[in-house]
Design a protein around this motif. Structure first.
Motif, mmCIF file in Angstrom:
data_model
loop_
_atom_site.group_PDB
_atom_site.id
_atom_site.type_symbol
_atom_site.label_atom_id
_atom_site.label_comp_id
_atom_site.label_asym_id
_atom_site.label_seq_id
_atom_site.Cartn_x
_atom_site.Cartn_y
_atom_site.Cartn_z
ATOM 1 N N ILE A 146 0.868 -1.175 0.000
ATOM 2 C CA ILE A 146 0.000 0.000 0.000
ATOM 3 C C ILE A 146 0.898 1.215 0.000
ATOM 4 C CG2 ILE A 146 -1.775 1.197 1.288
ATOM 5 C CD1 ILE A 146 -2.460 -1.604 2.524
ATOM 6 N N TYR A 147 0.630 2.217 -0.895
ATOM 7 C CA TYR A 147 1.524 3.375 -1.056
ATOM 8 C C TYR A 147 0.697 4.640 -1.240
ATOM 9 C CZ TYR A 147 0.394 2.792 -6.016
ATOM 10 O OH TYR A 147 -0.279 2.668 -7.209
ATOM 11 N N VAL A 148 1.424 5.847 -0.995
ATOM 12 C CA VAL A 148 0.780 7.160 -1.164
ATOM 13 C C VAL A 148 0.655 7.437 -2.663
ATOM 14 C CG1 VAL A 148 0.984 9.620 -0.742
ATOM 15 C CG2 VAL A 148 1.686 7.994 1.015
ATOM 16 N N LYS A 149 -0.532 7.848 -3.056
ATOM 17 C CA LYS A 149 -0.767 8.100 -4.487
ATOM 18 C C LYS A 149 -0.714 9.578 -4.819
ATOM 19 C CE LYS A 149 -3.811 6.758 -8.284
ATOM 20 N NZ LYS A 149 -5.055 6.063 -8.651
ATOM 21 N N ASN A 150 -1.169 10.496 -3.884
ATOM 22 C CA ASN A 150 -1.199 11.934 -4.192
ATOM 23 C C ASN A 150 -0.808 12.685 -2.935
ATOM 24 O OD1 ASN A 150 -1.817 14.614 -4.845
ATOM 25 N ND2 ASN A 150 -3.455 13.973 -6.257
ATOM 26 N N MET A 151 0.461 13.174 -2.880
ATOM 27 C CA MET A 151 0.936 13.871 -1.702
ATOM 28 C C MET A 151 0.214 15.188 -1.486
ATOM 29 S SD MET A 151 4.615 15.371 -3.001
ATOM 30 C CE MET A 151 4.749 16.385 -1.542
ATOM 31 N N THR A 152 -0.247 15.803 -2.558
ATOM 32 C CA THR A 152 -0.910 17.105 -2.426
ATOM 33 C C THR A 152 -2.223 16.958 -1.669
ATOM 34 O OG1 THR A 152 0.093 17.809 -4.501
ATOM 35 C CG2 THR A 152 -1.782 19.090 -3.701
ATOM 36 N N LEU A 153 -2.963 15.886 -1.980
ATOM 37 C CA LEU A 153 -4.257 15.711 -1.320
ATOM 38 C C LEU A 153 -4.107 15.189 0.118
ATOM 39 C CD1 LEU A 153 -6.330 14.125 -4.244
ATOM 40 C CD2 LEU A 153 -6.261 16.518 -3.529
ATOM 41 N N LEU A 154 -2.950 14.719 0.404
ATOM 42 C CA LEU A 154 -2.745 14.141 1.745
ATOM 43 C C LEU A 154 -2.417 15.282 2.726
ATOM 44 C CD1 LEU A 154 -2.888 11.242 2.806
ATOM 45 C CD2 LEU A 154 -0.386 11.166 2.694
ATOM 46 N N ASP A 155 -3.441 15.967 3.211
ATOM 47 C CA ASP A 155 -3.309 17.196 4.023
ATOM 48 C C ASP A 155 -4.025 16.971 5.358
ATOM 49 O OD1 ASP A 155 -3.011 19.686 5.047
ATOM 50 O OD2 ASP A 155 -3.878 20.743 3.310
ATOM 51 N N ARG A 156 -3.214 17.045 6.446
ATOM 52 C CA ARG A 156 -3.814 16.819 7.760
ATOM 53 C C ARG A 156 -4.821 17.870 8.107
ATOM 54 N NH1 ARG A 156 -4.265 18.328 12.642
ATOM 55 N NH2 ARG A 156 -3.259 20.284 12.086
ATOM 56 N N GLU A 157 -4.567 19.141 7.629
ATOM 57 C CA GLU A 157 -5.485 20.220 7.965
ATOM 58 C C GLU A 157 -6.840 20.007 7.298
ATOM 59 O OE1 GLU A 157 -1.654 21.240 9.115
ATOM 60 O OE2 GLU A 157 -2.336 20.700 7.066
ATOM 61 N N VAL A 158 -6.868 19.192 6.274
ATOM 62 C CA VAL A 158 -8.137 18.908 5.604
ATOM 63 C C VAL A 158 -8.763 17.642 6.154
ATOM 64 C CG1 VAL A 158 -9.216 18.378 3.369
ATOM 65 C CG2 VAL A 158 -7.386 20.070 3.515
ATOM 66 N N ARG A 159 -7.922 16.536 6.330
ATOM 67 C CA ARG A 159 -8.463 15.253 6.821
ATOM 68 C C ARG A 159 -7.312 14.492 7.461
ATOM 69 N NH1 ARG A 159 -11.584 10.775 2.986
ATOM 70 N NH2 ARG A 159 -12.083 9.251 4.644
ATOM 71 N N SER A 160 -7.570 13.951 8.632
ATOM 72 C CA SER A 160 -6.475 13.292 9.369
ATOM 73 C C SER A 160 -6.655 11.791 9.486
ATOM 74 C CB SER A 160 -6.356 13.889 10.793
ATOM 75 O OG SER A 160 -7.574 13.706 11.508
ATOM 76 N N LEU A 161 -7.812 11.156 9.093
ATOM 77 C CA LEU A 161 -8.034 9.722 9.247
ATOM 78 C C LEU A 161 -8.752 9.181 8.008
ATOM 79 C CD1 LEU A 161 -7.863 7.167 11.062
ATOM 80 C CD2 LEU A 161 -10.127 7.784 11.978
ATOM 81 N N TYR A 162 -8.265 8.005 7.522
ATOM 82 C CA TYR A 162 -8.848 7.377 6.323
ATOM 83 C C TYR A 162 -9.126 5.917 6.645
ATOM 84 C CZ TYR A 162 -7.176 11.478 3.789
ATOM 85 O OH TYR A 162 -6.950 12.752 3.378
ATOM 86 N N SER A 163 -10.258 5.345 6.104
ATOM 87 C CA SER A 163 -10.624 3.941 6.302
ATOM 88 C C SER A 163 -10.803 3.318 4.910
ATOM 89 C CB SER A 163 -11.917 3.812 7.115
ATOM 90 O OG SER A 163 -12.266 2.452 7.248
ATOM 91 N N ALA A 164 -10.234 2.065 4.713
ATOM 92 C CA ALA A 164 -10.294 1.418 3.396
ATOM 93 C C ALA A 164 -10.404 -0.082 3.570
ATOM 94 C CB ALA A 164 -9.052 1.784 2.572
ATOM 95 N N THR A 165 -10.787 -0.782 2.492
ATOM 96 C CA THR A 165 -10.883 -2.235 2.439
ATOM 97 C C THR A 165 -9.884 -2.740 1.409
ATOM 98 O OG1 THR A 165 -13.216 -2.238 3.074
ATOM 99 C CG2 THR A 165 -12.356 -4.220 1.974
ATOM 100 N N LEU A 166 -9.025 -3.736 1.829
ATOM 101 C CA LEU A 166 -8.070 -4.346 0.910
ATOM 102 C C LEU A 166 -8.666 -5.670 0.443
ATOM 103 C CD1 LEU A 166 -5.288 -4.421 -0.431
ATOM 104 C CD2 LEU A 166 -4.406 -5.531 1.640
ATOM 105 N N GLU A 167 -8.822 -5.844 -0.891
ATOM 106 C CA GLU A 167 -9.463 -7.030 -1.471
ATOM 107 C C GLU A 167 -8.411 -7.820 -2.258
ATOM 108 O OE1 GLU A 167 -13.673 -7.751 -3.581
ATOM 109 O OE2 GLU A 167 -12.245 -6.672 -4.868
ATOM 110 N N ALA A 168 -8.444 -9.237 -2.056
ATOM 111 C CA ALA A 168 -7.578 -10.140 -2.806
ATOM 112 C C ALA A 168 -8.438 -11.011 -3.703
ATOM 113 C CB ALA A 168 -6.769 -11.005 -1.846
ATOM 114 N N ILE A 169 -8.029 -11.251 -5.012
ATOM 115 C CA ILE A 169 -8.837 -11.987 -5.998
ATOM 116 C C ILE A 169 -7.944 -13.053 -6.607
ATOM 117 C CG2 ILE A 169 -10.199 -11.823 -8.110
ATOM 118 C CD1 ILE A 169 -10.605 -8.844 -7.415
#
Length: 1287
Positions: free
Chosen positions: A523-546
């Protein structure tokens, strides 16, 4: 007594003549229109009388019947339709009487031509045969029509009125010369093969008496037959061609027949057939003559296919117009009918049915427990076209599958269908072997078997799983793209899924910030510009294997973003704007905020001013951000382009690491106040202006106010002194300051010639607050060229035609009121008056100096144009104001003077001129000449004169004579006519011709000569023709009679008199005598006998008989009156001679009577010894029309010569008429009459012929011939057995 009475009458006549003079007819030649209708006025006879007696007019002569004359006024009108001679001249006799005296005169009437003759085609029709390949534009034939009219009326225009059929209307054309040409291509096959052209010839029309123009036309037909040529290829009939034949047919079997015809219908050439190409060579052949296609060799449908296409060729036997043998081709499609002679077979095909190979073993795969079809790449084929094949399965596991199709009638792909999928278990069985059998149902003995091996494949039936259900992860805000946050993987027990699991993040919106590598699970950072703590500090996601089968497994991710100094200060405004008057105090508060964590130095701010042009004039508090000025502000110290605007950049910087800052612009407007006065650029100005220009620009003054705003630096100008109402000034903003434009008042024109040539102006500049400045302006008035040039009147000039003068023949003259000018002349047009109309011409040249010269490249010809008009403009090259050319064009008229440069030309004529006794008197017209002159006007007038007369006798000896003839000149349209008249009576005893030299002279003295031959014909050639018609009828048919006589004799007919035979009008059948001469062009004439012989022909006499001709002979000799005493004496002598003649005749008749009886007796004696089939009751007396001796009439000479030529006399003819006497000669009356006739005949014969006596009676001739020599040749009939009745 008679002598005394005659003397008295003569003296009375002489006294009466001296007492009263005869009337005088003033004019003898008149011109009139040939189309004057009956009742129309022709002319007026001009006559005078010395005593002014009342004159009485009357008409005489043969032509008087055409006219009537007013008894007392001399007005001649047309009484009957005019019969115009070919010479267009007519002689009319008139008599003018004053009572005692009568003056006769022959008038010459010259007829002016009217259009009264239609065009006549020279051929009755024009029939042509034309090849269809005749080139477009070629001349097919030429028609010609002749119009006897002259001038415009004789000009013929040809046209094609109608073409049959109508489709051919555009195929033919005709030009002005009558050439019929081909306008479009002919085609024997597709167009018509026959055309009928209706060709029209219309004359140019003409008029004379009537106002309207009269046109005549005639038509002729042309029948054009189009001849076919070999220009088309042959054509096959009944295409497309379709044939059929069974495979394995016998050789020479009939298959098909083709038919081709020559499209050239008129040729229909023989066609030869051949095969040019075939999709299967060597199978078929074709007969050359009949086109029959048959089998050439055995046919196998499975090798050649279902069809064979033949390309057959039809070739003509003979070459076409291009020298080659024309041909055409057609395709014949032959269907090959199949026969069942092959068994079914199995094939493997790679992609297409065309790349199939025979095979007996096939393989296939099937997934365990799967339903559906199994592809084994099997195709079953039966080469026969019509086949029915049955497919079945064999083997131990045949019930697990079924074969499709089970029945087929064509090439089909064979598949196996799974019937029992539960039996397909990979863990129990991995391969099944089957047999597929193909059987021909029509012939079961034809069958084929193939082996099929089926492999069973394993299936994916497990899903991947993660070690943990939830993973908690941390990452710094604005971490670089690609920063690995964590690596998480899943597991799957299926062997096909080992190392083949793929990963992805859900939901899709999380992939804007983070993503996972599909193969590794990182899992890696895709967009450093959007990764702004002042805008959002917590993210939740689902990792799927096929896995490879698409079966999924998943886990939950919780990602926390940690803070860094990434926010720079932000000003509360985008910019600051402040206003301050120059000299005032400025105070502005600048504010900014920082979004970083307030508990850190990342959010603490320090203010400052960036270094700039005006930054030293201001200061700012670093903590509060208050901005103030350090000294006094002056607007005029700023660049005017800044418009009082000062820009400062204020910074706000945080204390984080690294520090971040922002900049905001601060705009300070220094407001202007009016603290300056206007200033002129110069203390004085000098300008000049041209006269006569309303609103002309004079010059500009400049002033400037150093204040920088328009409220305080705007200047307006005014003239406060010295203008005298002649100038105005307008204010305009300039690049620096203002400009005052001084112009002449639009309502005023300055005049250099007035007293004011200079003005001294005082100009004031004032701003809005009435601060002023003044300057002086000197204005000088200049003279200008402002007048348009104009022409001075120029009279017409003359120039002679054909002149070659190189100098000027005339010139234009212009003037200009301005003192300084330069005039040049420009040509507008040159027009020549030709035939009354002005048309452009190039006979003259206009130089820029105004001189007109001849254009020596052309010749000035008066006969073409008699006047030229040159129009030109005069231009002032120095004009400064207004138009530089003249208002109107100048005109120079050049009159072209005719010069006499053409001599008269005689018009050739084929007329034959003769003089006879009737026309030998003084003043008689005997000939005529015509001439024209190429000059115009007076110079073309012609006068004829007889300059020499000679006489050439029959021995060709020429003698000079006095002027026996004179010429009278008349004019007919543009042709001059010279009528040749006698000046005295001619001597008719001369035999030969007069050679009369006639000279035609124009007014310029140019002349030409011609010699006329006038033949002298004496009275011995006068011929008298009698007609059983009235004089009026003969006069009416005069032209027809003359034409018929001319046709019969080929001689010119000169009619001199038409009169009644006798003045007795009581006769039931009137007889009219026409006296004429028949003369050839060489001067020889015909006698009455010659005329009679020529006219008596069967082709001529019926025509003349219809016109009333009854007799042709010489006129009786004129009897001269003699003295009565002489008549008495001659009568007495004549009486004695008659008595003596009677006595002599009586003696001769008595003698002949006895001689006749003696001859009859001898003839009877001879007749008794002859035999004849025609004998009628007695002996046949030779040479008689009786059968007895007493009644014999010996009128037929047994040896008579039947020479009935044209020279036989009337007496001879009367003698032969004795054959018609059927009465008995023995009768007393008849006997006496016959004897008298015989005596007259003998006397005439003795007078006319001095040779041997010519016997009237055949019997006497027979007896007389007995004494002649036996060897003398005889001409005639000598058959003694002929009787008179038989003849």
């Amino acid at each position: 007594m008679e002598g005394i009475l005659g003397s008295i009458l003569l003296l009375s006549l002489i006294s009466l003549t001296y007492a009263n003079t005869s009337p005088t007819i003033q004019e003898t030649t008149y011109h009139l229109c040939e189309d004057i209708p009956p009742g129309g006025e022709a002319f007026i006879i001009h006559a005078t009388d010395a005593e002014d007696d009342v004159l009485t007019y009357s008409l005489i002569g043969p032509n008087a019947r055409y006219f009537s004359v007013g008894k007392h006024d001399g007005t001649v009108t047309v009484a009957n339709p005019l019969n115009i001679p070919d010479s267009f001249q007519m002689r009319l006799g008139v008599e003018v009487s004053d009572g005692p005296n009568t003056t006769p005169k022959e008038l010459i009437l010259i007829f002016k031509e009217a259009n009264n003759n239609p065009p006549i085609f020279q051929e009755g029709s024009y029939d042509k045969v034309i090849a269809e390949n005749t080139a477009v534009g070629a001349t097919l034939f030429k028609v010609k029509a002749v119009d006897e009219d002259t001038g415009t009326a004789g000009v013929i225009n040809y046209s094609i009125d109608q073409v049959t059929p109508n489709e051919g209307s555009s195929v033919f054309s005709i030009d002005a010369a009558g050439n019929v040409k081909l306008a479009e291509s002919l085609n024997y096959a597709s167009l018509s093969s026959f055309y009928r052209l209706r060709i029209n010839a219309t004359d140019g029309g003409g008029k004379c008496h009537y106002a309207q123009i009269n046109y005549f036309s005639s038509v002729v037909y042309s029948f054009i037959t189009v001849e076919d040529v070999a220009d088309l290829d042959p054509k096959f009939l009944g295409v497309p061609y379709l044939g059929r034949v069974e495979e394995n047919s016998l050789v020479d079997k009939f298959v098909f027949k083709v038919i081709a015809l020559d499209q050239d219908i008129g040729i229909n050439d023989v066609i030869n057939y051949s095969i040019e190409n075939s999709t299967a060579a060597g199978l078929f052949k074709i007969s050359k003559d009949e086109g029959i296609i048959s089998v050439m060799s055995p046919i196998d449908r499975e090798l050649v296919g279902d069809t064979v296409t033949l390309t057959v060729k039809a070739t003509e036997s003979n070459p076409n117009i291009h020298g080659t043998l024309a041909s055409t081709t057609a395709d014949v499609l032959i269907s090959i009918i199949d026969v069942n002679d092959n068994e079914p077979a199995f094939y493997k095909c790679d992609g297409s049915r065309d790349s199939c190979v025979p095979a007996s073993h096939f393989t296939g795969e099937v997934l365990e427990h799967a339903l559906g079809a199994i592809s084994i790449n099997m195709t079953v084929k039966d080469p026969d076209k019509i086949s029915r094949t049955k497919l079945i399965l064999e083997g131990n596991d045949k019930d697990v599958f079924s074969v499709e199709p089970q029945f087929t009638s064509s090439d089909s792909i064979v598949q196996l269908l799974v019937k029992q999928p539960k039996l397909l278990d990979f863990e129990e069985i991995q391969q099944i072997v089957l047999q597929v059998v193909a059987i021909d149902e029509d012939k079961p003995t034809f069958s084929t078997t193939a082996t099929v091996t089926i492999s069973i494949k394993d299936a994916n039936d497990n899903s991947p799983t993660f070690p943990h259900d939830t993973y908690k992860l941390n990452v710094s805000e604005h971490s670089p793209d690609g920063t690995i946050v964590a690596k998480i993987t899943a597991e799957d027990p299926d062997t096909m899924d080992q190392g083949n699991i793929t990963y992805r993040l859900l939901p899709e919106s999380i992939r804007l910030y983070f993503d996972v590598k599909p193969q590794t699970g990182s899992i890696y950072v895709k967009n450093m510009t959007l990764l702004d703590r002042e805008v959002r500090s917590l993210y939740s996601a689902t990792l799927e294997a096929i896995d490879t089968g698409g079966k999924p497994g998943n886990t939950v991710l919780e990602i926390t973003v940690t803070d860094i100094n990434d926010q720079k200060p932000v000003f509360n405004r985008e910019s600051y704007l402040a206003f301050v008057e120059e000299g005032g105090k400025l105070e502005v508060k600048i504010e900014a905020t920082d979004a970083d964590d307030s508990d850190t130095e990342n959010s603490q701010i320090v203010y400052g001013i960036m270094q700039s042009r005006f930054s030293d004039n201001f200061t700012i508090n670093p903590n509060t951000g208050v901005l103030t000025n350090r000294g006094e502000l002056d607007r005029e110290d700023l660049d005017p382009k800044l418009n009082g605007r000062i820009e400062l950049n204020v910074t706000a910087t945080d204390k984080g690491t690294p520090p971040l800052s922002s900049v905001v612009p601060v705009i300070i407007n220094v407001e202007d106040i009016n603290d300056n006065v206007p200033l002129f650029e110069a203390s004085s100005y000098n300008f000049s202006v041209k006269e006569g220009e309303r609103g002309a620009y004079v010059g500009s003054v400049y002033a400037e106010d150093l204040d920088q705003t328009t409220d305080f630096n705007r200047i307006s100008f005014s003239i406060i002194e010295g203008s005298f109402g002649s100038f105005i000034i307008r204010t305009f903003a300039d690049e620096r300051g203002y400009r005052g434009n001084i112009t002449v008042d639009p309502d005023i024109e300055l005049d250099y010639e007035s007293t004011r040539k200079q003005f001294r102006l005082r100009v004031e500049a004032i701003d809005l607050e009435q601060k002023t400045a003044v300057t002086t302006v000197e204005v000088y008035v200049l003279d200008v060229n402002d007048e348009r040039p104009e022409f001075t009147p120029t009279g017409p000039v003359t120039v002679k035609e054909n002149t070659t003068v190189s100098g000027a023949i005339g010139s234009f003259t212009g003037q200009d009121k301005d003192g300084n000018h330069s005039l040049v002349y420009e040509l507008e047009s040159i027009k020549c008056r030709c035939n009354g109309s002005l048309i452009p011409c190039n006979w003259f040249i206009l130089d820029p100096t105004g001189e007109v010269r001849l254009n020596l490249s052309y010749t000035v010809d008066y006969e073409q144009c008699d006047q030229a008009v040159i129009e030109a403009l005069v231009v002032d090259e120095f004009t400064e104001k207004g138009e530089n050319n003249s208002v109107t064009t100048g005109e120079l008229v050049i009159n072209i003077v005719d010069i006499n440069d053409n001599a008269p030309e005689f018009i050739p004529s084929d007329s034959v001129f003769v003089v006879v006794s009737e026309s030998a008197s003084k003043g008689t017209s005997v000939a005529g000449v015509t001439a024209i002159d190429g000059d115009s006007g007076v110079n073309r007038q012609i006068d004829f004169k007889v300059t020499a007369v000679q006489f050439e006798d029959t021995n060709n000896l020429t003698t000079n004579m006095r002027l026996l003839f004179e010429a009278v000149t008349t004019q007919q349209k543009d042709i001059y006519v010279g009528i040749i008249q006698t000046t005295e009576g001619l001597e008719m005893s001369l035999k030969g011709k007069y050679l009369v030299t006639v000279t035609a002279t124009d007014t310029g003295g140019m002349s030409s000569n011609t010699v006329l031959e006038i033949f002298s014909v004496d009275e011995s050639y006068k011929v008298e023709l009698q007609f059983t018609r009235t004089v009026e009828q003969v006069e009416q048919d005069r032209d027809k009679i003359i034409r018929s006589l001319t046709t019969a004799t080929n001689a010119a007919v000169e009619v001199v008199l038409i009169r009644p035979e006798t003045e007795d009008t009581s006769r039931a059948s009137p007889i009219t005598v026409m006296v004429a001469y028949f003369v050839y062009s060489n001067g020889t004439a015909l006698t009455s006998n010659e005329v009679e012989r020529m006219v008596s022909g069967p082709e001529h006499y019926p025509v003349l008989a219809d016109l009333g001709l009854r007799y042709i002979g010489q006129p009786p000799t004129t009897v001269v009156a003699v003295d009565t005493v002489k008549y008495v004496l001659f009568g007495m002598v004549g009486g004695l001679i008659i008595v003596l003649g009677i006595l002599t005749t009586s003696l001769m008749c008595t003698r002949r009577n006895y001689g006749r009886k003696l001859k009859a007796a001898k003839a009877m004696n001879s007749a008794s010894m002859m035999t004849s089939d025609n004998q009628k009751g007695g002996a046949v007396v030779p040479g008689t029309n009786k059968y007895t001796m007493e009644g014999a009439n010996p009128v037929l000479n047994l040896h008579m010569v039947l020479d009935l030529d044209e020279e036989s006399s009337d007496v001879d003819k009367v003698s032969l008429n004795s054959l018609d006497l059927t009465e008995d000669m023995g009768l007393p009356g008849n006997h006496i009459k016959t004897n008298m006739l015989m005596i007259e005949e003998e006397e005439e014969e003795e007078e006319e012929y001095s040779g041997p006596p010519e016997y009237i009676e055949p019997l006497g001739a027979a007896l007389a011939q007995r004494g002649q020599k036996r060897d003398q040749p005889h001409v005639g009939y000598s058959n003694p057995v002929f009787s008179t009745t038989d003849l």
